[in-house]
Design an enzyme around this catalytic site. Structure first.
Site, PDB file in Angstrom:
ATOM      1  N   HIS A 139       1.936  47.458 -31.554  1.00 33.02           N
ATOM      2  CA  HIS A 139       2.757  48.395 -32.276  1.00 33.02           C
ATOM      3  C   HIS A 139       2.779  48.088 -33.974  1.00 33.02           C
ATOM      4  O   HIS A 139       2.781  48.701 -34.730  1.00 33.02           O
ATOM      5  CB  HIS A 139       4.352  48.399 -31.976  1.00 33.02           C
ATOM      6  CG  HIS A 139       4.334  48.891 -30.333  1.00 33.02           C
ATOM      7  ND1 HIS A 139       4.353  50.241 -29.916  1.00 33.02           N
ATOM      8  CD2 HIS A 139       4.361  48.224 -29.148  1.00 33.02           C
ATOM      9  CE1 HIS A 139       4.347  50.322 -28.913  1.00 33.02           C
ATOM     10  NE2 HIS A 139       4.412  49.059 -28.203  1.00 33.02           N
ATOM     11  N   ASP A 151       8.672  53.758 -34.249  1.00 32.73           N
ATOM     12  CA  ASP A 151       7.537  53.998 -33.308  1.00 32.73           C
ATOM     13  C   ASP A 151       8.110  54.352 -31.837  1.00 32.73           C
ATOM     14  O   ASP A 151       9.379  54.351 -31.609  1.00 32.73           O
ATOM     15  CB  ASP A 151       6.278  52.996 -33.231  1.00 32.73           C
ATOM     16  CG  ASP A 151       6.810  51.684 -32.497  1.00 32.73           C
ATOM     17  OD1 ASP A 151       7.740  51.467 -31.919  1.00 32.73           O
ATOM     18  OD2 ASP A 151       6.125  50.710 -32.487  1.00 32.73           O
ATOM     19  N   GLN A 183      -3.952  52.864 -20.623  1.00 33.91           N
ATOM     20  CA  GLN A 183      -5.247  52.369 -20.653  1.00 33.91           C
ATOM     21  C   GLN A 183      -6.220  53.107 -20.162  1.00 33.91           C
ATOM     22  O   GLN A 183      -7.347  53.451 -20.371  1.00 33.91           O
ATOM     23  CB  GLN A 183      -5.527  50.730 -20.516  1.00 33.91           C
ATOM     24  CG  GLN A 183      -4.844  50.096 -21.491  1.00 33.91           C
ATOM     25  CD  GLN A 183      -4.304  48.537 -21.250  1.00 33.91           C
ATOM     26  OE1 GLN A 183      -4.681  48.295 -20.128  1.00 33.91           O
ATOM     27  NE2 GLN A 183      -3.590  48.112 -21.866  1.00 33.91           N
TER      28      GLN A 183
HETATM   29  N1  UDP Z   1      -6.271  41.290 -30.613  1.00 35.11           N
HETATM   30  C1  UDP Z   1      -6.840  40.147 -31.457  1.00 35.11           C
HETATM   31  N2  UDP Z   1      -7.431  39.273 -30.694  1.00 35.11           N
HETATM   32  C2  UDP Z   1      -7.635  39.192 -29.279  1.00 35.11           C
HETATM   33  C3  UDP Z   1      -6.627  40.227 -28.561  1.00 35.11           C
HETATM   34  C4  UDP Z   1      -6.324  41.197 -29.302  1.00 35.11           C
HETATM   35  O1  UDP Z   1      -6.942  40.295 -32.533  1.00 35.11           O
HETATM   36  O2  UDP Z   1      -8.023  38.271 -28.748  1.00 35.11           O
HETATM   37  C5  UDP Z   1      -5.691  42.389 -31.290  1.00 35.11           C
HETATM   38  C6  UDP Z   1      -6.633  43.556 -31.517  1.00 35.11           C
HETATM   39  O3  UDP Z   1      -7.579  43.440 -32.623  1.00 35.11           O
HETATM   40  C7  UDP Z   1      -5.677  44.732 -31.476  1.00 35.11           C
HETATM   41  C8  UDP Z   1      -4.238  44.156 -30.774  1.00 35.11           C
HETATM   42  O4  UDP Z   1      -4.596  42.812 -30.768  1.00 35.11           O
HETATM   43  O5  UDP Z   1      -5.447  45.207 -33.068  1.00 35.11           O
HETATM   44  C9  UDP Z   1      -4.048  44.869 -29.400  1.00 35.11           C
HETATM   45  O6  UDP Z   1      -3.922  46.009 -29.649  1.00 35.11           O
HETATM   46  P1  UDP Z   1      -4.197  47.201 -28.470  1.00 35.11           P
HETATM   47  O7  UDP Z   1      -3.477  48.302 -28.963  1.00 35.11           O
HETATM   48  O8  UDP Z   1      -5.851  47.071 -28.397  1.00 35.11           O
HETATM   49  O9  UDP Z   1      -3.679  46.437 -26.960  1.00 35.11           O
HETATM   50  P2  UDP Z   1      -2.355  45.852 -26.571  1.00 35.11           P
HETATM   51  O10 UDP Z   1      -2.471  44.642 -26.843  1.00 35.11           O
HETATM   52  O11 UDP Z   1      -1.313  46.440 -27.028  1.00 35.11           O
HETATM   53  O12 UDP Z   1      -2.713  46.140 -25.046  1.00 35.11           O
END
Ligand code: UDP
Length: 474
Positions: free
Chosen positions: A15, A113, A389
């Site tokens: 977010h 958000d 997802q």
């Molecule tokens: N991310 C990262 N490294 C990791 C895992 C995730 O930088 O090892 C970052 C990724 O680049 C993205 C965010 O964390 O910007 C994850 O957001 P996303 O909406 O894909 O998934 P969520 O974590 O909310 O399920």
């Protein structure tokens, strides 16, 4: 005087990152001043690191942490993740009103958000217009705006409906692709979700992190379909793809990138499941051996498996520097030495996706990850786990054609090693992989065109900037 806008993201990097990108864009490209509120959670190293480095970017970008609240008596271990987010958010927002009043000048808008809608009532009292930045995908936005109607019309569980859900003007959605939180209407997290999305119509506008050409049909439905107009849906502004621009690199990250430097172009599969994704023990074993059997180069981001909760590390990600040899199958690290790199918990994802040696991304299909992959022109193997997802994965595979799915056999929960081996080979070496790569390159161009001067997202944001600047004159 510079126009002043405030932001209030829900907790969680998924977010915070897109809202922060927008905040930076307003400061650096449009001459705004921004106050960016952050809800403090207990132990996310990733969030702490973000807050520290974000604070140094510009005097016009003020990061303000809402005071940490004691939720020990109202958050319980067995509470689902969305309920936890909403409970923490509600408690934190209690301190927002005096902090907003103190801001000078008063913000012309607050950008919230999906789970920070409690701020709407406060902003109404303070006459501050509220805009909602929907950081997830358009299928979820359409479903969310339709949810209060669905809730009213359907008795019993949505998952028991005999046919896919017909969202006006959109492709029908299979019940198994519904948001997890909609699969058990008696659970508190359904109620929290419904409460928050039923407030979407009260926003002055809905910003969405996508671009017109990625989803022409749904965006047209949201703007023009008689059902959505009757809600009424506020003006919708597709302003994306907004993805993070920079990442803090630690010493171990530099080693990973150096390893990538030495690999052939597009030869490496990057495997990462977002900030919260955690596999079961059985699934981790199958994934590890599937990768080994495929004989392809890989970077595997792993977390200690858990059999309880697929979003196990949502609040703690980046804190966990444990030793993967303790839970990866015996012999795996030895057998894949030189072929793959195993990283515990967290990597700088964008740096890896951007690297010329990265050829595909096995992703949980969180919307930020999907956008980061699309912007870099990297095709995906869809591995949806929780939240929205599955619907993202369906869109990427069946509508956009930039991903394939590795699926479990019917009746099975775990995706077997043979299926993983075949899918990985097909994407890295096969004809399917070539098609996906060419589609990904098209989408990369399309995303850049939308953001460039005169592109659809650039124009949407310019319109918003004009609206916010006009509030200043009143
Ligand atoms: N991310 C990262 N490294 C990791 C895992 C995730 O930088 O090892 C970052 C990724 O680049 C993205 C965010 O964390 O910007 C994850 O957001 P996303 O909406 O894909 O998934 P969520 O974590 O909310 O399920």
């Amino acid at each position: 005087m510079k126009p002043h806008v405030s932001f209030l993201p829900s907790p969680g990097m998924g977010h915070i990152i897109p809202l922060f990108q927008l905040a930076k864009c307003l400061v650096f490209n449009h001459g705004f001043q921004v106050s960016f509120f952050v809800i403090t959670t207990q132990s996310s190293a990733a969030q702490d690191q973000f807050t520290r480095s974000a604070a140094e970017l510009s005097p016009d970008l003020n990061i303000i942490s809402l005071p940490e609240t004691d939720v020990s008596g109202i958050i319980f271990e067995d509470m689902r993740i969305l309920t936890q987010i909403c409970v923490i958010t509600r408690e934190s927002i209690k301190s927002l009103k005096p902090m907003l009043i103190e801001l000078n000048p008063t913000p012309v808008a607050l950008i919230i958000d999906i789970f920070t809608t409690d701020a709407m009532e406060i902003c109404e009292e303070l006459s501050i217009p509220v805009y909602s930045f929907f950081t997830a995908s358009t299928p979820l936005l359409a479903l969310s705006l339709y949810l209060p109607t669905l809730d009213f019309e359907v008795e019993g569980e949505f998952v028991d409906l005999p046919a896919p859900v017909e969202i006006p003007g959109c492709k029908p959605m299979r019940t198994e692709d519904l948001l997890d939180q909609l699969k058990d209407r008696k659970n508190d997290e359904y109620k929290w979700y419904l409460l928050n999305v039923s407030r979407l119509p009260y926003a002055a506008g809905i910003l969405v992190n996508t671009w017109e050409n990625l989803d022409v049909q749904r965006i047209a439905a949201l703007k023009q379909n008689s059902f959505f107009r009757s809600i009424p849906t506020p003006p919708v502004f597709p302003i994306g793809p907004l993805i993070k621009e920079e990442e803090t690199l630690k010493e171990k990250d530099a080693e990973i990138l150096a390893w990538l430097d030495n690999q052939p172009c597009e030869s490496v599969l990057f495997v990462a499941l977002g900030s919260g994704g955690t596999l079961s023990s059985k699934q981790l074993i199958e994934l590890a051996w599937g990768l080994e059997m495929s004989k392809q180069k890989f970077i595997l981001v792993v977390r200690k498996p858990t059999d309880a909760n697929a979003s196990g590390t949502y609040f703690t990600v980046g804190s966990d520097e444990d030793d993967p040899s303790a839970y990866l199958p015996d012999g795996f690290l030895e057998k894949t030495s030189g072929v793959g790199v195993v990283v515990p918990s967290w990597v700088p994802q964008l740096a890896v996706l951007r690297h010329r040696s990265t050829g595909a991304f096995l992703s949980h299909c969180g919307w930020n990850s999907a956008l980061e992959s699309l912007v870099q022109g990297v095709p995906m193997i869809a591995w949806p786990m929780y939240a929205e997802q599955r619907m993202n994965s369906t869109m990427l595979v069946e509508e956009i054609g930039v991903a394939v799915k590795a699926a479990a056999e019917i009746g099975e929960v775990v995706v077997g090693r043979k299926e993983i081996e075949t899918t990985v080979r097909e994407v890295m070496q096969g004809e399917k992989g070539k098609m996906l790569r060419s589609r990904a390159a098209e989408l990369k161009r399309s995303a850049n065109e939308a953001l460039d001067g005169g592109g659809s997202s650039y124009l949407s944001l310019s319109l918003l900037v004009d609206i916010w600047k006009s509030y200043l004159k009143k």
